[in-house]
Design an enzyme around this catalytic site. Sequence first.
Site, mmCIF file in Angstrom:
data_model
loop_
_atom_site.group_PDB
_atom_site.id
_atom_site.type_symbol
_atom_site.label_atom_id
_atom_site.label_comp_id
_atom_site.label_asym_id
_atom_site.label_seq_id
_atom_site.Cartn_x
_atom_site.Cartn_y
_atom_site.Cartn_z
ATOM 1 N N GLU A 363 -78.294 -14.238 3.025
ATOM 2 C CA GLU A 363 -77.585 -14.115 3.837
ATOM 3 C C GLU A 363 -76.402 -14.686 4.178
ATOM 4 O O GLU A 363 -75.331 -15.705 4.603
ATOM 5 C CB GLU A 363 -77.735 -15.177 5.154
ATOM 6 C CG GLU A 363 -79.773 -14.275 5.518
ATOM 7 C CD GLU A 363 -79.787 -14.801 6.845
ATOM 8 O OE1 GLU A 363 -79.611 -15.267 7.718
ATOM 9 O OE2 GLU A 363 -81.348 -14.785 7.258
HETATM 10 N N1 COS Z 1 -68.807 -10.591 13.553
HETATM 11 C C1 COS Z 1 -67.735 -9.582 14.100
HETATM 12 N N2 COS Z 1 -67.090 -8.541 13.490
HETATM 13 C C2 COS Z 1 -66.885 -8.868 12.382
HETATM 14 C C3 COS Z 1 -67.477 -10.397 12.090
HETATM 15 C C4 COS Z 1 -68.316 -10.350 12.579
HETATM 16 N N3 COS Z 1 -68.928 -12.092 12.066
HETATM 17 N N4 COS Z 1 -67.253 -10.456 10.617
HETATM 18 C C5 COS Z 1 -66.524 -9.213 10.139
HETATM 19 N N5 COS Z 1 -66.181 -8.654 11.187
HETATM 20 C C6 COS Z 1 -65.705 -7.511 11.460
HETATM 21 C C7 COS Z 1 -64.263 -7.569 11.029
HETATM 22 O O1 COS Z 1 -63.117 -7.836 11.928
HETATM 23 C C8 COS Z 1 -63.929 -6.358 10.707
HETATM 24 O O2 COS Z 1 -63.919 -5.053 11.909
HETATM 25 P P1 COS Z 1 -61.960 -4.229 12.040
HETATM 26 O O3 COS Z 1 -61.873 -3.597 11.227
HETATM 27 O O4 COS Z 1 -62.615 -4.093 13.431
HETATM 28 O O5 COS Z 1 -61.599 -5.334 12.360
HETATM 29 C C9 COS Z 1 -64.821 -5.423 9.386
HETATM 30 O O6 COS Z 1 -65.800 -5.944 10.369
HETATM 31 C C10 COS Z 1 -64.455 -5.798 8.954
HETATM 32 O O7 COS Z 1 -64.112 -6.975 8.171
HETATM 33 P P2 COS Z 1 -63.542 -7.458 6.637
HETATM 34 O O8 COS Z 1 -62.230 -6.769 6.661
HETATM 35 O O9 COS Z 1 -63.713 -8.989 6.838
HETATM 36 O O10 COS Z 1 -64.413 -7.514 5.596
HETATM 37 P P3 COS Z 1 -64.658 -7.426 4.235
HETATM 38 O O11 COS Z 1 -65.356 -6.379 3.686
HETATM 39 O O12 COS Z 1 -63.438 -8.235 3.856
HETATM 40 O O13 COS Z 1 -65.653 -8.702 4.095
HETATM 41 C C11 COS Z 1 -67.641 -10.487 4.445
HETATM 42 C C12 COS Z 1 -66.737 -8.990 5.242
HETATM 43 C C13 COS Z 1 -67.076 -10.997 3.546
HETATM 44 C C14 COS Z 1 -67.056 -11.411 5.558
HETATM 45 C C15 COS Z 1 -68.465 -9.743 4.887
HETATM 46 O O14 COS Z 1 -68.851 -8.081 3.959
HETATM 47 C C16 COS Z 1 -70.059 -10.249 4.485
HETATM 48 O O15 COS Z 1 -70.535 -11.146 5.328
HETATM 49 N N6 COS Z 1 -70.603 -10.226 3.152
HETATM 50 C C17 COS Z 1 -71.651 -10.545 3.255
HETATM 51 C C18 COS Z 1 -72.559 -9.888 3.589
HETATM 52 C C19 COS Z 1 -73.781 -11.332 3.096
HETATM 53 O O16 COS Z 1 -74.300 -11.782 3.862
HETATM 54 N N7 COS Z 1 -74.586 -9.841 2.881
HETATM 55 C C20 COS Z 1 -76.103 -11.250 2.537
HETATM 56 C C21 COS Z 1 -77.291 -10.043 2.423
HETATM 57 S S1 COS Z 1 -78.538 -10.291 4.509
HETATM 58 S S2 COS Z 1 -79.710 -11.364 3.341
#
Ligand code: COS
Length: 380
Positions: A363
């Site tokens: 997560e």
């Molecule tokens: N709530 C709502 N929207 C969100 C958000 C949140 N918590 N976090 C990101 N977003 C949205 C952003 O606003 C963006 O949307 P817009 O372009 O419309 O503004 C979109 O998602 C993409 O976000 P971002 O540009 O920040 O993407 P990145 O690829 O740079 O990074 C992270 C995003 C690293 C935060 C994300 O990929 C992540 O959480 N990765 C880990 C995933 C994970 O937990 N994997 C484990 C799997 S489950 S066991």
Amino acid sequence: MDFKLSEEQLLIKEAARDFAKNELLPGVIERDEKQEFPKEQVKKMAELGFLGMMTSPEYGGSGMDTISYVMVMEEISKIDASCSVIVSVNNSLVCWGLENYGTEEQKKKYLTRLASGEIIGAFCLSEPEAGSDATSQKTTAIEKDGHYIINGTKNWITNGGTADVYLVIAQTHPEKKHKGINAFILEKGMPGFEIGPKEQKLGIRGSDTHSLIFNDVKVPKENRIGEDGFGFKFAMKTLAGGRIGIAAQALGIASGAYELAKEYSKVRKSFGTEICNHQAIAFKLADMHTQIEAARHLVIKAAWDKDNGHDYDLSGAMAKLYASQVAMDTAIEAVQIHGGNGYVKEYHVERLMRDAKITQIYEGTSEIQKIVISRGLLAE
Ligand code: COS
């Protein structure tokens, strides 16, 4: 500021503690050894209402708050983190996602059975090449004649073999990048939906982790969650709450290891006295307890934020980042305090040490939590 738990929260914490001691402790070592899914225990958790804790009673849930949920997660995780991850995924990722973003029909058809624990669910985001980099989804969902055709592979899916309902994230419009991603509800047994072999894991070995393969799986359009392109936001929003559950799991692993170490230090003797009388051990206990209390405050604060309508992206990420580090550190020290016995299965701490590691990975790894926290801080 009131740190007091309500009567109801105390009662549910006590119920979870009794349940873990009476129903999870017996057999926990064997289940870990044989990688055996806790089928009977899951049934009992369903009867206690632990599988849909925050879901409204209208949809088969217990209608409790997030604080009660983290209490239950902590108590179960003290004894059996394989069981608590099932609770966490079903509650935070599957039921919460459906209740908040599903249609009325989807809730009636799926949520009611999931929240009551009649069936369990799985959340399918990770792929062989998209774990932390979640926007790089390779699984495709192409719209055709009122259906979506899904192709691709998902990896490390908790409840992968035992779930009946799967929330699957897939790319519909690659040119739109993350804005083209959708989330779908899939059912086990849909033609072309194949469950891969069970993963052989270091920890949380009772939980059932598989890869999933989709070969032209035909999914009705009404099984899409939210508007076209909402899938990535759905995943992020859902994971933000999921991280509070995993933080609570880490807290439970830490408290479980600490309690075992403290009790052991009061009976094990060396150099003519119980080892807790040596500062080398007493100071370890002092550090462990202080860190656990700090982690507990972060976890409860994140749960409180969620219950009170505040943003919890940051507080949940901070709780997970810190509690998972405390789980790892505490479990390692608990093994150390147990000495040779710590390396032996019957003393439980070696399992807690193995279980702790995953809380820094799933997560969202600790590194991802730092991205979420630092971006949040810098955007203020
Ligand atoms: N709530 C709502 N929207 C969100 C958000 C949140 N918590 N976090 C990101 N977003 C949205 C952003 O606003 C963006 O949307 P817009 O372009 O419309 O503004 C979109 O998602 C993409 O976000 P971002 O540009 O920040 O993407 P990145 O690829 O740079 O990074 C992270 C995003 C690293 C935060 C994300 O990929 C992540 O959480 N990765 C880990 C995933 C994970 O937990 N994997 C484990 C799997 S489950 S066991």
